[in-house]
Design a protein around this motif. Structure first.
Motif, PDB file in Angstrom:
ATOM      1  N   LEU A  74       9.905  67.709 -14.705  1.00 60.28           N
ATOM      2  CA  LEU A  74       9.485  67.538 -16.208  1.00 60.28           C
ATOM      3  C   LEU A  74       8.176  68.389 -16.584  1.00 60.28           C
ATOM      4  CD1 LEU A  74      10.267  63.758 -16.365  1.00 60.28           C
ATOM      5  CD2 LEU A  74      11.689  65.474 -17.463  1.00 60.28           C
ATOM      6  N   SER A  75       7.890  68.725 -17.877  1.00 56.25           N
ATOM      7  CA  SER A  75       6.854  69.397 -18.344  1.00 56.25           C
ATOM      8  C   SER A  75       6.373  68.866 -19.525  1.00 56.25           C
ATOM      9  CB  SER A  75       6.829  70.712 -18.091  1.00 56.25           C
ATOM     10  OG  SER A  75       7.738  71.378 -19.293  1.00 56.25           O
ATOM     11  N   GLU A  76       5.066  69.551 -20.048  1.00 59.76           N
ATOM     12  CA  GLU A  76       4.691  69.339 -21.615  1.00 59.76           C
ATOM     13  C   GLU A  76       5.797  70.052 -22.425  1.00 59.76           C
ATOM     14  OE1 GLU A  76       1.960  67.649 -22.379  1.00 59.76           O
ATOM     15  OE2 GLU A  76       0.936  67.487 -20.424  1.00 59.76           O
ATOM     16  N   GLN A 115       9.658  60.564 -31.756  1.00 62.53           N
ATOM     17  CA  GLN A 115      10.709  60.268 -30.813  1.00 62.53           C
ATOM     18  C   GLN A 115      10.384  59.110 -30.048  1.00 62.53           C
ATOM     19  OE1 GLN A 115      10.308  64.004 -28.912  1.00 62.53           O
ATOM     20  NE2 GLN A 115      12.394  64.742 -29.358  1.00 62.53           N
ATOM     21  N   VAL A 131      15.067  64.453 -24.904  1.00 61.45           N
ATOM     22  CA  VAL A 131      13.901  64.063 -23.859  1.00 61.45           C
ATOM     23  C   VAL A 131      14.239  63.820 -22.511  1.00 61.45           C
ATOM     24  CG1 VAL A 131      12.066  62.547 -23.525  1.00 61.45           C
ATOM     25  CG2 VAL A 131      12.593  63.387 -25.762  1.00 61.45           C
ATOM     26  N   PRO A 147       7.017  63.350 -25.595  1.00 69.07           N
ATOM     27  CA  PRO A 147       7.934  63.150 -26.580  1.00 69.07           C
ATOM     28  C   PRO A 147       6.980  63.113 -27.857  1.00 69.07           C
ATOM     29  CG  PRO A 147       8.657  61.937 -24.818  1.00 69.07           C
ATOM     30  CD  PRO A 147       7.412  62.532 -24.339  1.00 69.07           C
ATOM     31  N   GLY A 188       9.237  64.002 -20.454  1.00 68.98           N
ATOM     32  CA  GLY A 188       8.795  65.011 -20.933  1.00 68.98           C
ATOM     33  C   GLY A 188       9.764  65.992 -21.091  1.00 68.98           C
ATOM     34  N   GLN A 189       9.450  67.171 -21.255  1.00 71.85           N
ATOM     35  CA  GLN A 189      10.471  68.455 -21.267  1.00 71.85           C
ATOM     36  C   GLN A 189      11.206  68.597 -20.029  1.00 71.85           C
ATOM     37  OE1 GLN A 189      11.020  69.654 -24.315  1.00 71.85           O
ATOM     38  NE2 GLN A 189      12.655  70.920 -23.533  1.00 71.85           N
TER      39      GLN A 189
END
Length: 213
Positions: A43-45, A52, A156, A48, A190-191
């Motif tokens: 996961l990254s920046e 969200q 997400v 949410p 995260g993203q």
């Protein structure tokens, strides 16, 4: 002039049909989320958005909850707090195993940095003569599943992480839990990075059978 009853009935039928269509669409969307949810370890920046997160948190509050005890609470961990959590994990690991290697220590320090947002999951059981603590733990787990599903539905990435060190008393104290509370791990959000793992098909007959009596 008298109201046109026929017109009113036609409008009612149209509205009813529209509502049923919306309901069917909602059910389809829900089943899609249920059938396609996977965990995202990478996961990254960005984290949410506030909107969200509100939707995800509201989903947690709809978990099955015998006697409506609300036996859960959550701590959000972002920014530099993630590094503080990493240090807390290292301290707990050294208490559990003084021979902790440099590689193991660095892995624990980096662990909370794998996502821009962590949510600590806490079961905070209440006394109730008809609701044992086990049911309240299950309710907390259901709240987590609701959040994971809501996150997935919103695009997400999320993953529920635990590990033995998460259950160490030092971690519990460092996060400010009460003696009666239990830490049930952390939700990382995260993203999503990369492609999700392929979903392996399972046969429901392997897990659901008629009771033979």
């Amino acid at each position: 002039m008298k109201p046109n009853v026929i017109t009113f009935r036609r409008v009612a039928v149209v509205l009813k049909s529209h509502y049923e269509a919306m309901l069917i669409g909602t059910i389809m969307d829900t089943l899609t989320a249920l059938h396609t949810r996977v965990s995202f370890p990478r996961l990254s920046e960005p984290a949410p958005s506030e909107a969200q997160l509100e939707a995800i948190y509201q989903a947690a509050l709809r978990a099955p909850d015998h006697a409506m005890l609300r036996p859960w609470r959550f701590l959000t961990i972002t920014g530099e707090q993630r590094s503080q959590l990493g240090q807390l994990l290292v301290e707990a690991a050294k208490l559990a195993s003084p021979q902790l290697t440099d590689a193991e220590e660095n892995k624990l320090l980096q662990a909370p940095l794998r996502a821009p947002l962590l949510v600590a999951v806490i079961c905070s059981p209440r006394f109730h003569e008809k609701v044992p603590e086990l049911e309240q733990l299950l309710s907390t787990a259901a709240a987590v599943q609701n959040m994971l599903l809501a996150a997935h539905a919103l695009g997400v990435g999320a993953m529920w992480r635990t590990g033995l060190i998460s259950y160490h008393e030092h971690v519990k104290q460092g996060l400010g839990l009460r003696n009666t509370e239990k830490l049930l791990g952390f939700i990382y959000m995260g993203q999503p990075l990369g492609q999700p793992k392929p979903i392996q098909p399972l046969d429901t007959k392997d897990y659901f059978q008629p009771w033979q009596g």
